[in-house]
Design an enzyme around this catalytic site. Sequence first.
Site, PDB file in Angstrom:
ATOM      1  N   ASP A  17      41.089   0.001  -6.707  1.00 17.59           N
ATOM      2  CA  ASP A  17      41.257  -1.524  -6.322  1.00 17.59           C
ATOM      3  C   ASP A  17      41.988  -2.038  -5.887  1.00 17.59           C
ATOM      4  O   ASP A  17      42.126  -3.012  -4.464  1.00 17.59           O
ATOM      5  CB  ASP A  17      40.538  -1.956  -7.606  1.00 17.59           C
ATOM      6  N   THR A  70      37.398  -5.476  -4.452  1.00 18.44           N
ATOM      7  CA  THR A  70      37.129  -4.411  -3.352  1.00 18.44           C
ATOM      8  C   THR A  70      36.233  -2.924  -4.103  1.00 18.44           C
ATOM      9  O   THR A  70      35.135  -2.712  -2.959  1.00 18.44           O
ATOM     10  CB  THR A  70      38.464  -3.547  -3.020  1.00 18.44           C
ATOM     11  N   ASP A  71      36.460  -3.276  -5.412  1.00 21.51           N
ATOM     12  CA  ASP A  71      34.985  -2.000  -5.788  1.00 21.51           C
ATOM     13  C   ASP A  71      33.864  -2.401  -5.905  1.00 21.51           C
ATOM     14  O   ASP A  71      33.217  -1.639  -5.682  1.00 21.51           O
ATOM     15  CB  ASP A  71      36.257  -1.788  -7.205  1.00 21.51           C
ATOM     16  N   ILE A  72      34.168  -3.908  -6.539  1.00 25.36           N
ATOM     17  CA  ILE A  72      32.605  -4.299  -6.925  1.00 25.36           C
ATOM     18  C   ILE A  72      32.154  -4.831  -4.224  1.00 25.36           C
ATOM     19  O   ILE A  72      30.537  -3.512  -4.757  1.00 25.36           O
ATOM     20  CB  ILE A  72      32.490  -5.966  -6.734  1.00 25.36           C
ATOM     21  N   GLY A  88      30.114  -1.146  -4.240  1.00 26.27           N
ATOM     22  CA  GLY A  88      28.852  -0.282  -4.632  1.00 26.27           C
ATOM     23  C   GLY A  88      28.269  -1.385  -3.880  1.00 26.27           C
ATOM     24  O   GLY A  88      26.475  -0.966  -3.827  1.00 26.27           O
TER      25      GLY A  88
END
Length: 402
Positions: free
Chosen positions: A146, A174-176, A179
């Site tokens: 991220d 960015t990860d969220i 997802g």
Amino acid sequence: MGALSHIKVLDLSRVLAGPWASQILGDLGADVVKIERPGGGDDTRSWGPPYLLDEAGQPTGEAAYFLSTNRNKRSVTVDMSQPSGQALIRQLAAQADVVLENFKVGGLKQYGLDYDSLHAINPRLVYCSITGFGQTGPYAERAGYDFLIQGLGGLMSLTGEPDGDPQKVGVALTDIMTGLYATIGVLAALADRERTGKGQHIDLALLDVQVACLANQAMNYLTTGQAPKRLGNAHPNIVPYQAFPTADGDMILAVGNDGQFAKFCEVAGKDWAQDERFSTNRARVTNRQVLVPLIRQTTVMKTTAEWIAALEAVAVPCGPINTLEQVFADPQVQHRGLRLDLPHPLAGHAPGVASPLRLSASPVSYRNGPPLLGQDTEAVLHDWLALSAQQIHALREQQALG
């Protein structure tokens, strides 16, 4: 019955982007089986402190990070390095509707768990691969994180004070977002399967997501050729739309149109709305270096609470900058039930944050808290594969299970 209570998800992902997607699917009712390596499990189980405390106030060893993204799942420990473990995962995939994975490109092929291998035994399978850079391209073999992607994808160039250093966002955004896109992609593929009867492969990259989510800032560049600069808490296209100091702290002023600006000026006792330098948003953006200092000199004359009360009375958007303690004490947050307490075998209960989804006919449900490592191995193998206790014992003898 949840909206996805008929869906089985085999989750081979770990850390954040993939588990965030599978938690959403689980909240919507899907039966999510999280495959973890024996002994250690998901890397985030050890990403502490802080750890969940038991009823005596002692650390349980369950990291808060892991708890944030793994409710409504069942944990099964399988040794993927063992041929019998690989065969077991293939059996589970044959029963699944969805597989989520975030291994490096080609990493699962050696185990016979890549999309082509699993599609051959389950043509209806929706298979979502999450990587840093996608399945193709010059960076495809690189690992993606991220923080790295926030820098490479331009977000950090837009975040921070104008005269300060570039900054990452305070959560792994960015990860969220990846997802969330994974969830959207899975739901779209499931909808398409209703029409075609076939599954498909979803190739999702953190870098693609980050660039796509640059939104108006990307268009500010693409339409002008001029790269936007860091503006701190200010907005590149709207003024005033930023944080301002008050007599006892700070507040956010989010003026979205000229009418709201005129109301703000009336509350502030200023005639700025009649000044041609500030009467329109276009003029205010052009003259922000003049207007913003004038507003700052004015906002420090009242407390945050006084400003908010006066501005809310005339429908000018504004608000405080809360700590997390203040967030979870906020009456609106409490009314919406955004804090959860779910049962936990070591601590009695584990706190959590509720899903923001509110579906009138098929609401989200919170059936169980984040699982202990491998706590559901026997139950899942019985439910999904109808294996007997003797067969499960044999798999343990073969070192397929943790």
